[in-house]
Every structure is written in C-alpha cells, then in structure tokens.
Design a protein around this motif. Structure first.
Motif, short mmCIF file in Angstrom:
data_model
loop_
_atom_site.label_atom_id
_atom_site.label_comp_id
_atom_site.label_asym_id
_atom_site.label_seq_id
_atom_site.Cartn_x
_atom_site.Cartn_y
_atom_site.Cartn_z
N GLY A 28 0.82 -1.20 0.00
CA GLY A 28 0.00 0.00 0.00
C GLY A 28 0.86 1.25 0.00
O GLY A 28 2.07 1.20 -0.23
N ARG A 29 0.21 2.38 0.27
CA ARG A 29 0.88 3.67 0.35
C ARG A 29 0.79 4.19 1.78
O ARG A 29 -0.21 4.01 2.45
CB ARG A 29 0.21 4.70 -0.57
N LEU A 30 1.85 4.89 2.20
CA LEU A 30 1.84 5.48 3.53
C LEU A 30 0.73 6.53 3.64
O LEU A 30 0.57 7.36 2.75
CB LEU A 30 3.16 6.18 3.84
N ALA A 31 -0.01 6.45 4.72
CA ALA A 31 -1.00 7.48 5.05
C ALA A 31 -0.41 8.42 6.09
O ALA A 31 -0.65 9.62 6.07
CB ALA A 31 -2.28 6.86 5.55
N ASP A 32 0.36 7.84 7.03
CA ASP A 32 1.10 8.66 7.99
C ASP A 32 2.30 7.87 8.49
O ASP A 32 2.41 6.66 8.26
CB ASP A 32 0.24 9.19 9.13
N LEU A 33 3.21 8.58 9.13
CA LEU A 33 4.50 8.00 9.51
C LEU A 33 4.99 8.64 10.79
O LEU A 33 4.82 9.84 11.01
CB LEU A 33 5.51 8.27 8.38
N SER A 34 5.61 7.82 11.66
CA SER A 34 6.34 8.33 12.83
C SER A 34 7.64 7.55 12.90
O SER A 34 7.88 6.63 12.13
CB SER A 34 5.52 8.15 14.11
N ALA A 35 8.48 7.91 13.86
CA ALA A 35 9.74 7.19 14.04
C ALA A 35 9.51 5.76 14.49
O ALA A 35 10.39 4.91 14.34
CB ALA A 35 10.62 7.93 15.05
N GLU A 36 8.33 5.47 15.03
CA GLU A 36 8.05 4.13 15.56
C GLU A 36 7.06 3.32 14.74
O GLU A 36 6.89 2.13 14.99
CB GLU A 36 7.52 4.24 16.99
N GLY A 37 6.37 3.93 13.78
CA GLY A 37 5.38 3.17 13.04
C GLY A 37 4.79 3.96 11.90
O GLY A 37 5.16 5.09 11.63
N PHE A 38 3.84 3.31 11.23
CA PHE A 38 3.18 3.95 10.10
C PHE A 38 1.82 3.32 9.86
O PHE A 38 1.53 2.22 10.33
CB PHE A 38 4.04 3.86 8.84
N MET A 39 0.99 4.05 9.14
CA MET A 39 -0.28 3.55 8.69
C MET A 39 -0.27 3.60 7.18
O MET A 39 0.27 4.55 6.59
CB MET A 39 -1.43 4.40 9.24
N LEU A 40 -0.84 2.57 6.57
CA LEU A 40 -0.91 2.60 5.12
C LEU A 40 -2.31 2.29 4.65
O LEU A 40 -3.13 1.77 5.40
CB LEU A 40 0.12 1.66 4.48
N CYS A 41 -2.58 2.64 3.41
CA CYS A 41 -3.85 2.31 2.78
C CYS A 41 -3.55 1.62 1.46
O CYS A 41 -2.52 1.86 0.85
CB CYS A 41 -4.71 3.55 2.56
N GLY A 42 -4.44 0.72 1.08
CA GLY A 42 -4.23 -0.01 -0.16
C GLY A 42 -5.38 -0.93 -0.47
O GLY A 42 -6.30 -1.11 0.34
N VAL A 43 -5.32 -1.53 -1.64
CA VAL A 43 -6.37 -2.43 -2.09
C VAL A 43 -6.36 -3.73 -1.30
O VAL A 43 -7.40 -4.23 -0.89
CB VAL A 43 -6.21 -2.71 -3.60
N ASP A 44 -5.18 -4.27 -1.07
CA ASP A 44 -5.05 -5.58 -0.41
C ASP A 44 -4.06 -5.45 0.75
O ASP A 44 -2.92 -5.91 0.66
CB ASP A 44 -4.57 -6.62 -1.42
N VAL A 45 -4.49 -4.82 1.85
CA VAL A 45 -3.59 -4.58 2.97
C VAL A 45 -3.31 -5.88 3.74
O VAL A 45 -4.14 -6.79 3.74
CB VAL A 45 -4.14 -3.49 3.93
N PRO A 46 -2.15 -5.97 4.39
CA PRO A 46 -1.81 -7.17 5.17
C PRO A 46 -2.77 -7.40 6.33
O PRO A 46 -3.42 -6.47 6.82
CB PRO A 46 -0.41 -6.86 5.69
N GLU A 47 -2.84 -8.63 6.78
CA GLU A 47 -3.65 -8.99 7.93
C GLU A 47 -2.96 -8.58 9.22
O GLU A 47 -1.74 -8.53 9.30
CB GLU A 47 -3.89 -10.50 7.95
N ALA A 48 -3.77 -8.33 10.25
CA ALA A 48 -3.23 -8.01 11.58
C ALA A 48 -2.42 -9.19 12.10
O ALA A 48 -2.64 -10.34 11.69
CB ALA A 48 -4.37 -7.69 12.54
N ASP A 49 -1.49 -8.90 12.99
CA ASP A 49 -0.62 -9.91 13.61
C ASP A 49 0.26 -10.62 12.60
O ASP A 49 0.56 -11.81 12.75
CB ASP A 49 -1.45 -10.94 14.41
N SER A 50 0.69 -9.88 11.57
CA SER A 50 1.64 -10.43 10.61
C SER A 50 2.89 -9.55 10.63
O SER A 50 2.82 -8.36 10.91
CB SER A 50 1.03 -10.50 9.20
N VAL A 51 4.03 -10.15 10.37
CA VAL A 51 5.31 -9.44 10.40
C VAL A 51 5.86 -9.37 8.97
O VAL A 51 5.82 -10.36 8.24
CB VAL A 51 6.31 -10.14 11.34
N TRP A 52 6.36 -8.20 8.61
CA TRP A 52 6.81 -7.95 7.25
C TRP A 52 8.20 -7.33 7.23
O TRP A 52 8.52 -6.50 8.08
CB TRP A 52 5.84 -7.00 6.55
N GLU A 53 8.98 -7.73 6.24
CA GLU A 53 10.21 -7.01 5.92
C GLU A 53 9.86 -6.13 4.75
O GLU A 53 9.48 -6.61 3.68
CB GLU A 53 11.34 -7.98 5.57
#
Length: 117
Positions: A28-53
């Motif tokens: 997806g695309r970043l909706a907001d960003l901080s030094a500790e995290g981010f929120m994104l929006c997209g068509v097929d966003v990842p599921e909760a409790d999943s870890v991504w590189e």
C-alpha cells in the motif's frame, strides 16, 4: 481508545509506496508515519498480527532519500469494502541505525520540522 504513540505522526500528502522485500508485493501507500510506526492504505492490505520485511519507496520529490528498509509488525488491519481502500497500522520492530536516520529525514521533509516533536 487511548493514545499509545510516543511520537507524533506526520501525514505524508506525498506518495511513499510500501513493498514486501521478499516478493515485491505492494502493501500500500503510507498514510502517515512516525519514528516508531506507520499507517498505510491499499487495495489488499496485510492482515493483523503479521510481520513484514518492508522497503519504503518515496516518489519525487522525496526520492532523493532513497529506499528505506525495515521490519514491521502489522498491529491492526481493516479491509476495504465495495471498492474502498483498506487500512493497516504497523509498528517498526527492526530497523538499522542508518535506515532510522532516513526515516527522520523523511519526517523532516514531510512535516518541515523536528521528527521527535
């Protein structure tokens, strides 16, 4: 819901794409960003409790920063319905010092101020 963030988030207003480092899948695309995290929006966003590189790929005029590599835990996810975009919130769990500096530079460019504020 209580606010648990320690750093304020900067809304991007500019395009920063987020991709899975292993498959190249767009998360997806970043909706907001901080030094500790981010929120994104997209068509097929990842599921909760999943870890991504991930790698964050800023578009012009932010592309001078280059790609940012990090590991992130998807804390929550809301799929879109009826053609709407989905949303997901991430906590950054693994980031090299040089990559964290790039996040700080990106925050300054997005907000025009101190990323720790």
């Amino acid at each position: 819901m209580s606010e648990r963030r320690q750093h304020s988030r900067q809304q991007t207003g500019l395009t920063v794409e987020v991709f899975d480092r292993h498959t190249g899948r767009s998360l997806g695309r970043l909706a907001d960003l901080s030094a500790e995290g981010f929120m994104l929006c997209g068509v097929d966003v990842p599921e909760a409790d999943s870890v991504w590189e991930c790698h964050l790929v800023p578009a012009p005029p932010l592309d001078e920063i280059g790609e940012i590599q990090l590991g992130a835990d998807c804390l929550w996810s809301r799929a879109g319905t009826d053609g709407q975009l989905g949303w997901a919130g991430f906590h950054i769990i693994d980031i090299a010092e040089d990559q964290a500096e790039l996040i700080e530079q990106l925050l300054v460019m997005l907000g025009g101020g101190d990323p720790s504020s």
